[in-house]
Design a protein around this motif. Structure first.
Motif, PDB file in Angstrom:
ATOM      1  N   LEU A  63       0.809  -1.220   0.000  1.00  0.00           N
ATOM      2  CA  LEU A  63       0.000   0.000   0.000  1.00  0.00           C
ATOM      3  C   LEU A  63       0.845   1.274   0.000  1.00  0.00           C
ATOM      4  O   LEU A  63       0.308   2.371  -0.145  1.00  0.00           O
ATOM      5  CB  LEU A  63      -0.935   0.023   1.223  1.00  0.00           C
ATOM      6  CG  LEU A  63      -2.049  -1.023   1.275  1.00  0.00           C
ATOM      7  CD1 LEU A  63      -2.860  -0.853   2.551  1.00  0.00           C
ATOM      8  CD2 LEU A  63      -2.956  -0.901   0.055  1.00  0.00           C
ATOM      9  N   TYR A  64       2.155   1.135   0.181  1.00  0.00           N
ATOM     10  CA  TYR A  64       3.021   2.309   0.294  1.00  0.00           C
ATOM     11  C   TYR A  64       2.898   3.266  -0.898  1.00  0.00           C
ATOM     12  O   TYR A  64       2.684   4.476  -0.705  1.00  0.00           O
ATOM     13  CB  TYR A  64       4.478   1.894   0.477  1.00  0.00           C
ATOM     14  CG  TYR A  64       4.835   1.405   1.873  1.00  0.00           C
ATOM     15  CD1 TYR A  64       3.853   1.070   2.794  1.00  0.00           C
ATOM     16  CD2 TYR A  64       6.168   1.279   2.261  1.00  0.00           C
ATOM     17  CE1 TYR A  64       4.174   0.603   4.057  1.00  0.00           C
ATOM     18  CE2 TYR A  64       6.502   0.823   3.533  1.00  0.00           C
ATOM     19  CZ  TYR A  64       5.504   0.489   4.426  1.00  0.00           C
ATOM     20  OH  TYR A  64       5.836   0.036   5.674  1.00  0.00           O
ATOM     21  N   PRO A  65       3.077   2.783  -2.150  1.00  0.00           N
ATOM     22  CA  PRO A  65       3.035   3.725  -3.276  1.00  0.00           C
ATOM     23  C   PRO A  65       1.728   4.518  -3.354  1.00  0.00           C
ATOM     24  O   PRO A  65       1.748   5.744  -3.529  1.00  0.00           O
ATOM     25  CB  PRO A  65       3.225   2.813  -4.501  1.00  0.00           C
ATOM     26  CG  PRO A  65       3.972   1.634  -3.972  1.00  0.00           C
ATOM     27  CD  PRO A  65       3.420   1.414  -2.600  1.00  0.00           C
ATOM     28  N   LEU A  97       8.708  11.569   2.418  1.00  0.00           N
ATOM     29  CA  LEU A  97       8.501  10.133   2.607  1.00  0.00           C
ATOM     30  C   LEU A  97       8.982   9.326   1.404  1.00  0.00           C
ATOM     31  O   LEU A  97       9.438   8.192   1.555  1.00  0.00           O
ATOM     32  CB  LEU A  97       7.033   9.848   2.895  1.00  0.00           C
ATOM     33  CG  LEU A  97       6.598  10.227   4.316  1.00  0.00           C
ATOM     34  CD1 LEU A  97       5.087  10.307   4.418  1.00  0.00           C
ATOM     35  CD2 LEU A  97       7.122   9.232   5.331  1.00  0.00           C
ATOM     36  N   CYS A  98       8.890   9.913   0.236  1.00  0.00           N
ATOM     37  CA  CYS A  98       9.436   9.231  -0.945  1.00  0.00           C
ATOM     38  C   CYS A  98      10.952   9.084  -0.813  1.00  0.00           C
ATOM     39  O   CYS A  98      11.520   8.072  -1.238  1.00  0.00           O
ATOM     40  CB  CYS A  98       9.075   9.994  -2.218  1.00  0.00           C
ATOM     41  SG  CYS A  98       7.396   9.674  -2.813  1.00  0.00           S
ATOM     42  N   ARG A  99      11.602  10.069  -0.211  1.00  0.00           N
ATOM     43  CA  ARG A  99      13.044   9.954   0.035  1.00  0.00           C
ATOM     44  C   ARG A  99      13.320   8.822   1.023  1.00  0.00           C
ATOM     45  O   ARG A  99      14.266   8.051   0.845  1.00  0.00           O
ATOM     46  CB  ARG A  99      13.591  11.266   0.593  1.00  0.00           C
ATOM     47  CG  ARG A  99      13.615  12.421  -0.386  1.00  0.00           C
ATOM     48  CD  ARG A  99      14.243  13.641   0.261  1.00  0.00           C
ATOM     49  NE  ARG A  99      14.017  14.844  -0.521  1.00  0.00           N
ATOM     50  CZ  ARG A  99      14.385  16.065  -0.130  1.00  0.00           C
ATOM     51  NH1 ARG A  99      14.999  16.217   1.034  1.00  0.00           N
ATOM     52  NH2 ARG A  99      14.136  17.113  -0.902  1.00  0.00           N
ATOM     53  N   ILE A 143      11.596   6.144  -3.289  1.00  0.00           N
ATOM     54  CA  ILE A 143      10.611   6.071  -4.365  1.00  0.00           C
ATOM     55  C   ILE A 143      10.583   7.417  -5.087  1.00  0.00           C
ATOM     56  O   ILE A 143      10.556   8.475  -4.449  1.00  0.00           O
ATOM     57  CB  ILE A 143       9.205   5.747  -3.812  1.00  0.00           C
ATOM     58  CG1 ILE A 143       9.190   4.357  -3.161  1.00  0.00           C
ATOM     59  CG2 ILE A 143       8.144   5.837  -4.903  1.00  0.00           C
ATOM     60  CD1 ILE A 143       7.876   4.008  -2.482  1.00  0.00           C
ATOM     61  N   GLU A 144      10.619   7.396  -6.414  1.00  0.00           N
ATOM     62  CA  GLU A 144      10.555   8.619  -7.196  1.00  0.00           C
ATOM     63  C   GLU A 144       9.123   9.156  -7.218  1.00  0.00           C
ATOM     64  O   GLU A 144       8.185   8.423  -7.554  1.00  0.00           O
ATOM     65  CB  GLU A 144      11.029   8.367  -8.629  1.00  0.00           C
ATOM     66  CG  GLU A 144      12.510   8.030  -8.744  1.00  0.00           C
ATOM     67  CD  GLU A 144      13.403   9.209  -8.361  1.00  0.00           C
ATOM     68  OE1 GLU A 144      12.949  10.364  -8.532  1.00  0.00           O
ATOM     69  OE2 GLU A 144      14.535   8.965  -7.920  1.00  0.00           O
TER      70      GLU A 144
END
Length: 292
Positions: A80-82, A96-98, A102-103
């Motif tokens: 579910l993260y993305p 949070l993407c850092r 995740i880009e």
């Protein structure tokens, strides 16, 4: 803070206070169990409105430091993260993407109804969230404006408050080398504040800062002063409601937030007025600087 049952009773009490002009006991008798009726009846004036208890997760999450949200994310399934990250607001999404490498540009667009579902799930994973009440239910305090100050200014406030401890210590330092190290470690504006504090007696009388192992490294001194500033501010908040403390510490990162809670006392102390005055003085300095 309070339990889920207590929150339900508070919600009922606020509904009655705002929307039911008739007899409270008669209405409660039709609504709930005798135990709950008694609990609601014994409540005094409740701060806040019933609609304040209807939280919009996306808005609520915006005021919370991303490190607390990271901990909440860890309680969700990883698949579910993305989609959850894509549902967050801009700044927190970036941070949070850092964290999860995740880009941002690679995140798929998520339908609004799915965003609402995911952010509700994420919000419910925050530590103590089922017990905390909105800020509108907390009384107004002398330092309530801390919740309006930019998070970076709060960090600077810790640094400046710690100068009180340094000034107390410096009055008894006779070694000129150490004194020179101190002045060499302070930026110009902090030297002025430090000199000002040197001329005043610190009535708080907190435990003395230990410089016995300090070798003159500016970064080490700054870290010590920062920690001492956290101690002073935490002690100034003694007696504040747990709800207030939850909201304040969530504006900080998890490390500093938990240090504040560690030093905080639920019972007020004789030091609170003294430390409150010190905090207000620093708040005035940093807010004036930020506005200039």
């Amino acid at each position: 803070m309070t339990t889920s049952t207590r929150k339900q009773q508070i919600f009922l009490k606020t509904l009655i206070d705002h929307y039911h002009p008739g007899d409270e006991q008669e209405f409660l008798g039709l609504w709930d169990s005798p135990e709950s009726v008694n609990a609601v009846s014994e409540m005094g004036t409740i701060h806040g409105k019933p609609q304040d208890l209807l939280i919009e997760p996306k808005i609520a999450l915006e005021s919370i430091h991303y490190s607390w949200i990271t901990e909440a994310m860890e309680r969700l399934p990883k698949h579910l993260y993305p989609a959850t990250l894509a549902s967050l607001g801009g700044a927190q999404k970036q941070m949070l993407c850092r964290v999860y490498d995740i880009e941002v540009d690679e995140l798929d667009r998520v339908p609004a109804i799915v965003q609402s579902f995911l952010l509700e799930k994420l919000y419910r994973q925050l530590e103590d969230i089922d017990e905390v009440l909105p800020l509108s239910f907390s009384p107004s305090y002398p330092l309530s404006k801390l919740l309006e100050i930019d998070k970076n200014l709060i960090l600077e406030m810790f640094d400046l408050l710690g100068l009180h401890d340094l000034a107390v210590k410096a009055r008894f330092i006779v070694d000129k080398t150490t004194l020179n190290y101190i002045y060499a470690s302070l930026p110009p504006i902090r030297k002025k504040i430090f000199d000002l504090f040197l001329q005043k007696v610190d009535k708080a009388q907190l435990p003395e800062i230990d410089l016995s192992n300090w070798t003159g490294e500016p970064k080490i001194l700054k870290k010590m002063l920062h920690r001492r500033g956290i101690l002073r501010l935490s002690s100034a908040l003694a007696g504040y409601s747990k709800d207030f403390m939850w909201h304040f510490t969530r504006r900080l990162d998890t490390g500093r937030g938990r240090i504040v809670l560690r030093y905080y006392s639920e019972e007020t102390t004789q030091l609170v007025p003294i430390l409150t005055e010190q905090v207000q003085f620093i708040m005035k300095i940093i807010t004036q600087k930020s506005e200039s």
